[in-house]
Enzyme design. Structure first.
Site, short mmCIF file in Angstrom:
data_model
loop_
_atom_site.label_atom_id
_atom_site.label_comp_id
_atom_site.label_asym_id
_atom_site.label_seq_id
_atom_site.Cartn_x
_atom_site.Cartn_y
_atom_site.Cartn_z
N LYS B 72 -18.25 -21.24 -12.83
CA LYS B 72 -16.94 -21.90 -12.92
C LYS B 72 -17.04 -23.26 -12.26
CE LYS B 72 -12.03 -20.96 -11.90
NZ LYS B 72 -11.08 -19.99 -11.32
N SER B 148 -7.36 -18.57 -14.08
CA SER B 148 -7.90 -19.90 -14.26
C SER B 148 -9.38 -19.91 -14.64
CB SER B 148 -7.72 -20.71 -12.97
OG SER B 148 -8.46 -20.10 -11.91
N SER B 172 -7.34 -14.52 -11.16
CA SER B 172 -8.01 -15.49 -12.05
C SER B 172 -9.38 -15.05 -12.56
CB SER B 172 -8.15 -16.84 -11.35
OG SER B 172 -6.89 -17.46 -11.30
#
Lengths: 97, 490
Positions: B72, B148, B172
């Site tokens: 990420k 996210s 997330s």
């Protein structure tokens, strides 16, 4: 606790943000709606009787041996600087010449 | 089955036998990325040459030797960009150090490959708030992959990553894993060092993997956990071998079902899939116990006070002096106003709408006159949420619920209604508030608005009991076929 109107101009200044008129109008209504929702906390009368929790897990002071070790070089620390001069971060001028 | 469709466990066998090389895997993944990333928006950037170079020296005797893992874009990998999905760090920030999680993965032999798309500074539940482009759900490109960590989940769901790191502040990792048909685990707070993770809400953030199977999640988790002196919240505890719990049945396991998790508003298809999953776990030997988590309804309000408050403080570091975007200050601005102008202009140009909204909310609830009314009250509410779980875990070993109340929604569905979007995190947020380990594992497919979409089952355990979470999720997974269903392609 809920506020239908907040002083968004003041809050934005505290947050070091500059908002357009359009942003002001949009955030005013959205944040007011979100804060209204926070009234759900009032529904629990047992709230007043408990201690606050800042962290779910215990947090300890972190100690290390007082010995020298490698860190960032000046070059590495400055590698992402938007502006630099003579091995230092260049900041916006705030005093008279 | 192509290399990129395989699991880590399957590829490890092929690597060890010499049938394939790490470079073969990277080339296969890269081929897929070139083909579908533009339509999926899973990766913000990737450097295949750097990954191939690392592959040349991969130590295949290590547990993750030669396995590429996507990261990420809010986790620092030295020498790579780390945009956090924000224009603030676009093209002008190269990470000067590794996050501890990256160091540990590399020690296990893994190769970080690809920077996964995300909501800006991890703020959002849809990955529509990326400053670059939205990520899309591989099961239906008109829908969000969740957020996210949506880029991470999309990449795994579309077979352009074997596994990916995500970060979970209010769900997330687990919510996008559920939306994309993957496994996603948020470890106990403090299990994984946050050093090198760009902070959103420090008391809630936790790094974890998104994978195709529970076994892969355990394999990756083995190489993420451990005490780190550079993170004051890192726990000094033994790290078990998380794969050792796999393969056991559920006899003797007590599973709690909270009435507060099966309320009106849950999609009927999700309710049905989860109820079937609970029956399946019962048939595998678990005992089902009715429990109550009476403060479930205040979780979201609590989270959306605490997380923005912490975010407003954490994001104060983005001031345009040491890194990131910096606005020009015109010469005609008076000297005593130049610094304030610099900060305001820099931050207003650099941050996107969701980040600004949360900074404003956080600043407000921390400001004079409102601190006690909002922030302290939310911290007290956090105590109640945590206490609910402590009491529940005296009766049960796991709490099972849906991961999300609704299936993946269409891109733009909540554009002007942030509160409704926030309510989507109802089932995942409590684990963050209480610091508990929790996993989402596929438990069904539903027909919704003419498309077939995955459903996630959410399992939560007491602190540091990842072993039970993984054991139960694996037993359920192996008894069903849901984890074998892959997105129809793009």
């Amino acid at each position: 606790m809920s506020q239908s109107e907040i002083n968004l101009q003041h809050t934005a200044k505290l947050a070091r943000l500059e908002l357009t008129e359009e942003e002001m109008a949009r955030y005013q209504s959205q944040i007011a709606g979100i804060l209204d929702y926070m009234k759900v906390l009032e529904a629990h009368e047992d709230l007043a009787a408990v201690d606050p929790t800042a962290h779910a897990m215990p947090v300890y002071d972190v100690w290390r041996e007082d010995a020298s070790r490698d860190g960032f070089t000046a070059e590495e620390a400055l590698s992402n600087a938007p502006r630099k001069s003579q091995g230092q971060f260049l900041i916006t001028r705030v005093v008279e010449e | 089955m192509s290399l990129s469709e395989s699991t880590i466990a399957q590829l490890r066998k092929q690597l060890k036998s010499g049938d394939i090389t790490p470079a073969d895997i990277i080339k296969d993944l890269h081929q897929g990325m070139e083909k579908v990333n533009e339509s999926l928006g899973a990766y913000i950037s990737y450097d295949v040459e750097a990954a191939l170079k690392e592959a040349e020296t991969a130590d295949l005797s290590l547990p993750l030797g030669g396995i590429p893992i996507a990261v990420k874009d809010n986790i620092n990998v030295k020498g790579q960009p780390c945009t956090c999905g924000s224009k603030f760090l676009d093209e002008n920030y190269t990470a000067p150090y590794n996050a501890t999680s990256i160091d540990l993965l590399r020690k296990g032999g893994a190769i970080p490959f690809g920077r996964a798309n995300m909501d800006e500074f991890a703020m959002g539940s849809s990955t529509e708030n990326s400053a670059f482009f939205p990520a899309r759900n591989p099961w239906d490109l008109a829908r969000v992959p969740g957020g996210s960590s949506g880029g991470s989940a999309t990449a795994v769901g579309a077979n352009i990553a074997l596994a990916a790191l995500g970060s979970d502040t209010g769900g997330s990792i687990r919510q996008p894993a559920a939306f994309c048909g993957n496994v996603g685990i948020k470890p106990t707070y403090g299990r994984v060092s946050r050093y090198g993770l760009v902070a959103f809400a420090s008391s809630l953030d936790q790094i974890g993997p998104i994978t195709k199977t529970v076994e892969d999640a355990a394999l990756v988790l083995n190489h993420l956990c451990g005490h780190d002196a550079r993170d004051s919240t890192s726990l000094k505890v033994e790290v078990p071998d998380f794969t050792s719990a796999l393969g056991q049945d559920l006899k003797g396991l007590r599973i709690g079902i909270a009435k507060e998790h099966f309320i009106d508003g849950i999609h009927p298809g999700i309710r049905e899939a989860v109820e079937k999953a609970v029956k399946q776990m019962e048939s595998l030997g678990a005992t089902i116990v009715d429990i109550s988590l009476p403060h479930t309804d205040i979780g979201i309000a609590t989270y959306y006070i605490l997380a923005p408050a912490e975010a407003s403080a954490n994001l104060a570091r983005f001031d345009g002096v040491r890194y990131g975007h910096r606005a020009e200050v015109p010469a005609d601005v008076e000297n005593d106003k130049r610094l304030l102008y610099h900060y305001q202009k820099t931050r207003s140009e650099g941050f996107g709408p969701e980040v600004k909204r949360r900074i404003l909310l956080g600043t407000y609830v921390l400001s004079s006159g409102y601190y006690d009314a909002y922030y302290v009250k939310a911290q007290k509410a956090r105590t109640l949420v945590r206490r609910d779980f402590t009491e529940a875990f005296e009766k049960v070993d796991l709490v099972v619920s849906p991961t999300t109340p609704v299936p993946p929604f269409k891109i733009g569905a909540f554009r002007d209604d942030p509160l409704s979007l926030y309510l989507e995190d109802l089932f995942t947020i409590p684990a963050n508030l209480a610091g508990l380990p929790a996993i989402s594992v596929p438990c069904g497919m539903i027909q919704h608005e003419g498309v077939e979409l995955p459903v996630g089952l959410h399992l939560t355990a007491k602190p540091l009991d990842e072993v039970t979470v993984l054991r139960a999720a694996h037993a359920y997974e192996q008894a069903t076929e849901w984890h074998k269903r892959r997105a129809p392609g793009v």
